[in-house]
Each structure stands twice: as C-alpha cells, then as structure tokens.
Design a protein around this motif. Structure first.
Motif, PDB file in Angstrom:
ATOM      1  N   GLU A  74      -4.419   3.989  -4.346  1.00 55.59           N
ATOM      2  CA  GLU A  74      -4.409   5.171  -5.190  1.00 55.59           C
ATOM      3  C   GLU A  74      -3.399   5.252  -6.453  1.00 55.59           C
ATOM      4  O   GLU A  74      -3.951   6.135  -7.202  1.00 55.59           O
ATOM      5  CB  GLU A  74      -3.914   6.104  -4.189  1.00 55.59           C
TER       6      GLU A  74
ATOM      7  N   TRP B 174       6.700  14.908  -7.845  1.00 60.17           N
ATOM      8  CA  TRP B 174       5.449  14.877  -7.578  1.00 60.17           C
ATOM      9  C   TRP B 174       5.062  13.856  -6.328  1.00 60.17           C
ATOM     10  O   TRP B 174       5.587  12.831  -6.283  1.00 60.17           O
ATOM     11  CB  TRP B 174       4.417  14.450  -8.684  1.00 60.17           C
TER      12      TRP B 174
ATOM     13  N   ARG C 218      -2.062   3.656   4.440  1.00 64.23           N
ATOM     14  CA  ARG C 218      -1.646   4.614   3.077  1.00 64.23           C
ATOM     15  C   ARG C 218      -1.151   3.579   2.039  1.00 64.23           C
ATOM     16  O   ARG C 218      -1.163   3.557   0.761  1.00 64.23           O
ATOM     17  CB  ARG C 218      -0.619   5.368   3.560  1.00 64.23           C
TER      18      ARG C 218
ATOM     19  N   ARG D  57       2.778  12.868  -2.365  1.00 63.08           N
ATOM     20  CA  ARG D  57       1.488  13.184  -1.759  1.00 63.08           C
ATOM     21  C   ARG D  57       1.531  14.471  -0.931  1.00 63.08           C
ATOM     22  O   ARG D  57       0.780  15.427  -0.920  1.00 63.08           O
ATOM     23  CB  ARG D  57       1.229  11.886  -0.936  1.00 63.08           C
ATOM     24  N   ALA D  58       2.478  14.519  -0.055  1.00 62.92           N
ATOM     25  CA  ALA D  58       2.668  15.663   0.821  1.00 62.92           C
ATOM     26  C   ALA D  58       3.745  16.656   0.097  1.00 62.92           C
ATOM     27  O   ALA D  58       4.527  16.364  -0.610  1.00 62.92           O
ATOM     28  CB  ALA D  58       3.319  15.472   2.017  1.00 62.92           C
ATOM     29  N   THR D  59       3.484  18.135   0.478  1.00 64.64           N
ATOM     30  CA  THR D  59       4.352  19.088  -0.381  1.00 64.64           C
ATOM     31  C   THR D  59       5.806  18.747   0.221  1.00 64.64           C
ATOM     32  O   THR D  59       6.101  18.550   1.296  1.00 64.64           O
ATOM     33  CB  THR D  59       3.780  20.450  -0.008  1.00 64.64           C
TER      34      THR D  59
ATOM     35  N   ALA E  48       2.298  18.642  -5.448  1.00 66.91           N
ATOM     36  CA  ALA E  48       1.852  17.509  -4.485  1.00 66.91           C
ATOM     37  C   ALA E  48       0.339  17.011  -4.819  1.00 66.91           C
ATOM     38  O   ALA E  48      -0.338  18.196  -5.053  1.00 66.91           O
ATOM     39  CB  ALA E  48       1.918  17.951  -3.065  1.00 66.91           C
ATOM     40  N   ASP E  49       0.040  16.031  -4.604  1.00 57.29           N
ATOM     41  CA  ASP E  49      -1.321  15.611  -4.491  1.00 57.29           C
ATOM     42  C   ASP E  49      -2.028  15.548  -5.888  1.00 57.29           C
ATOM     43  O   ASP E  49      -1.241  16.213  -6.642  1.00 57.29           O
ATOM     44  CB  ASP E  49      -2.182  16.041  -3.491  1.00 57.29           C
ATOM     45  N   PHE E  50      -3.268  15.062  -5.975  1.00 58.22           N
ATOM     46  CA  PHE E  50      -3.892  14.811  -7.183  1.00 58.22           C
ATOM     47  C   PHE E  50      -4.155  16.264  -7.822  1.00 58.22           C
ATOM     48  O   PHE E  50      -4.370  16.620  -9.010  1.00 58.22           O
ATOM     49  CB  PHE E  50      -4.931  13.793  -7.101  1.00 58.22           C
TER      50      PHE E  50
END
Ligand code: NAP
Ligand code: GLV
Length: 314
Positions: free
Chosen positions: A205, A167, A312, A169-171, A181-183
């Motif tokens: 985050e 998992w 970030r 942030r970006a694919t 990816a991502d929430f």
C-alpha cells in the motif's frame, strides 16, 4: 540480564553485521540460553535473531518458535519466499532508535526552516547575508506513520515549535498533534503540510506513495524528509518537482538501491541532502534487552508485542 525457565537455543544470522559483539551480548542478556552463530550444518534453534539472512537459512532451522528482526522495517525479510509463514516474525519497537530518529528529523526541519542550506551556499560564494528566519508556524510538518518512531518524532517536532500532523492507517489521538487516518484523509493531511516526513513501513500500500501526485498536494515550497524506505519515493517525480520549483528540496536517508549508485541524479541535485541510511541505526544494548525480554515472555507462555501482521506487511 533476563532469566528464562528453560534453556532455549538462540541462533544469530546477520549479513553484514559483525557477529561477535552480538553473540557476546546475547550471552550476557540470556545467560540461561545457548547462543550459536548460524552455520548451515548447525543445530536447530528455538529462536532466531536475524538481519537479511540468506534464503537457505530457514530450511536449516525447522523448529523456530520466533524470528527476531534486528530492525524496525521487515520489508527485506518479507520479500524472501523462503521465510516461513507460520513462525511469528518480530520487529524492533523503538529499541533506542526513536531519540536518534527524532534528533535527525528535528535538526533537518530546523536547518530547512532557518535557511541554513542557503547560508552554506552564501558561505561558499563568500557572501555575508544575514537571513531572518520565518516563524515556525510557517513550516507545518506532516509525519506519515504514527508508530514506534513516528509518534516520538512528532512530539519532538512539536517541542521545537513546529505545528505537527500525523497520518496513519488507524485513527490516533496524540496531544498537540493533528491526527489524520487512512487514504480518505490523505489529501487533507497533505494540504496542511509544508515539511513532509515519511516514516511508513514499506508495504504494497505504501510503495511509491511519494509520487508526483502526493508531493504535488503539499503546501507551496514544500520540503521532503524520507527516512522510511527508498521504494516509498518515485525518484524521477521528486527531481521533476524540484526542477519545476514546486518542491524546495529534500533530505533523503533511504534509497531504492543502497548504496546509492554513483551515477544517480540525486548526487547532482544540490537541493537534495543525502545521508547513507543512518538516521537511526539499530542500537545494540537496547535491542538485546528487548529481544531477551520477549524471549523470556514467550518461554513463560505470555504474548509479546511487535509481532508482524503478515497480511498488513508491518
Ligand atoms: P510502526 O511502529 O510499525 O509504525 C508504522 C506506522 O505506519 C503506523 O502508524 C501505521 O499505521 C502506519 N502505516 C502503515 N501502513 C499504512 C498505510 N497504508 N496508510 C497509513 N499509515 C500506514 O513502525 P516504526 O517502528 O515507526 O518504523 C517505521 C519505518 O521506519 C520502518 O518500517 C522502516 O521502514 C523505517 N525505519 C528507517 C530507519 C532508518 O534508519 N532510516 C530506521 C528505523 C526504521 P497504524 O498505526 O494505524 O497501524
Ligand atoms: C532500519 O532501517 C530499520 O528498519 O530498523
């Protein structure tokens, strides 16, 4: 050894690390540079190599072109209001840590999947109980963080027969690994995970991301391996989920307060294994080579990787 066109000045300032081996190592890999141990009245340097420097360090170094962190995680440095916002901050990228982290996570996952902790309990109780291991397919592992450490860890788990998901942030696309990816895809990732590995950086985050809700979405009888940062985990939520039988146990390498205080309830929970933030310590030779190569690139006016994106936070 890395040759640089000019003769840059490099200052070393690392709280808690013995300076001499680092100073000798920097002189070996950068023979054209002048290397100083930091002192408040020392000369201004072009580059700094640091770990947890005191806040006053920055005011004494007004002409730095880059700051190199002696670790992958930069959360400690970013917490300091004194850190200049306009100087590139560079983190370690693997630098020899990935094989160590992979070894730590794989052995922890294997120990859990083979029931070795229960056998240790049996041994202490003087019981002879041959235990058949479940198939590896019963222990899908989810790795949070698909970076310099997360991807090699995922590959090593896959090579040891575990179904693996990542998992980030970006694919991402990693052979043999399911990538989320991502929430928006976090719940799906958690719902397919029985052993959860946290290898995220600590940011606004990701702080407290391992809480009752997140851990409660894992497959039944889940297990947590936290090698990211202590502030990813809500300690009381983990303890409550273990007490309720929702989480089978955890191996924790990082803590909100380090050293872990002697009266912390983690010490008294037998289903929690504790290691003292040493799953992947900074490796001096590889680190020195990486920093020297990056200084040489910067001196040639070339871009480097590993520069922290301040917005970030990693
Ligand atoms: P990295 O290369 O920067 O990778 C970070 C990964 O986390 C990336 O895949 C990133 O996604 C993902 N990520 C960050 N924020 C996210 C978010 N909000 N949602 C989803 N994914 C997110 O870092 P690394 O070198 O692998 O190191 C990771 C961390 O491990 C370090 O920051 C440090 O805290 C910890 N560490 C611990 C030890 C130890 O001894 N215990 C040793 C070294 C490092 P993208 O790829 O999409 O950007
Ligand atoms: C260690 O925790 C690191 O961030 O390198």
């Amino acid at each position: 050894m890395t040759r640089v066109a000019r003769s840059p000045r490099v200052v070393f300032c690392a709280e808690g690390a013995p300076a001499d081996p680092w100073l000798r190592g920097l002189a070996d890999v950068l023979p054209d540079a002048t290397i100083d141990a930091w002192s408040a009245d020392g000369p201004p340097a072009d580059y700094a190599v640091v770990w947890s420097p005191p806040d006053r360090f920055y005011a004494t170094q007004p002409r730095l072109k880059a700051i190199f962190n002696l670790g992958a995680g930069v959360d400690g440095l970013l917490r300091s209001a004194a850190l200049p916002s306009d100087i590139p901050l560079v983190r370690l990228e693997d630098a020899g840590m990935a094989p160590l982290m992979a070894e730590y996570v794989v052995q922890t996952a294997v120990r859990h999947a083979r029931g070795l902790d229960r056998m240790e309990d049996d041994r202490r109780a003087g019981r002879w109980v041959p235990r058949r291991s479940a198939e590896r397919s019963a222990f899908p592992v989810g790795v949070m963080g698909a970076g310099a450490l997360g991807i090699p860890v995922a590959r090593a788990l896959g090579a040891n027969g575990f179904p693996v998901a990542l998992w980030s942030r970006a694919t991402k696309a990693v052979d043999g690994v399911r990538c989320f990816a991502d929430f928006g895809q976090l719940d799906d990732f958690l719902a397919t995970t029985r052993i959860l590995v946290c290898l995220l950086p600590l940011t606004s985050e990701t702080e407290d991301i391992l809480d009752r809700e997140t851990l409660g979405r894992l497959l039944p009888d889940a297990y947590l391996i936290n090698v990211g940062r202590g502030h990813h985990l809500v300690d009381d939520d983990l303890l409550a989920l273990i007490a309720a039988g929702r989480i089978a146990g955890a191996t924790l390498d990082v803590f909100r307060s380090e050293p872990l205080p002697g009266d912390h309830p983690f010490w008294r929970e037998p289903r929690i294994t504790i290691t003292p933030h040493c799953s992947a310590l900074t490796q001096r030779s590889a680190t020195l080579r990486q920093i020297a190569d990056k200084i040489a690139s910067l001196e040639r006016g070339e871009p480097i990787s590993g520069v922290v994106d301040r917005a970030r936070g990693y």
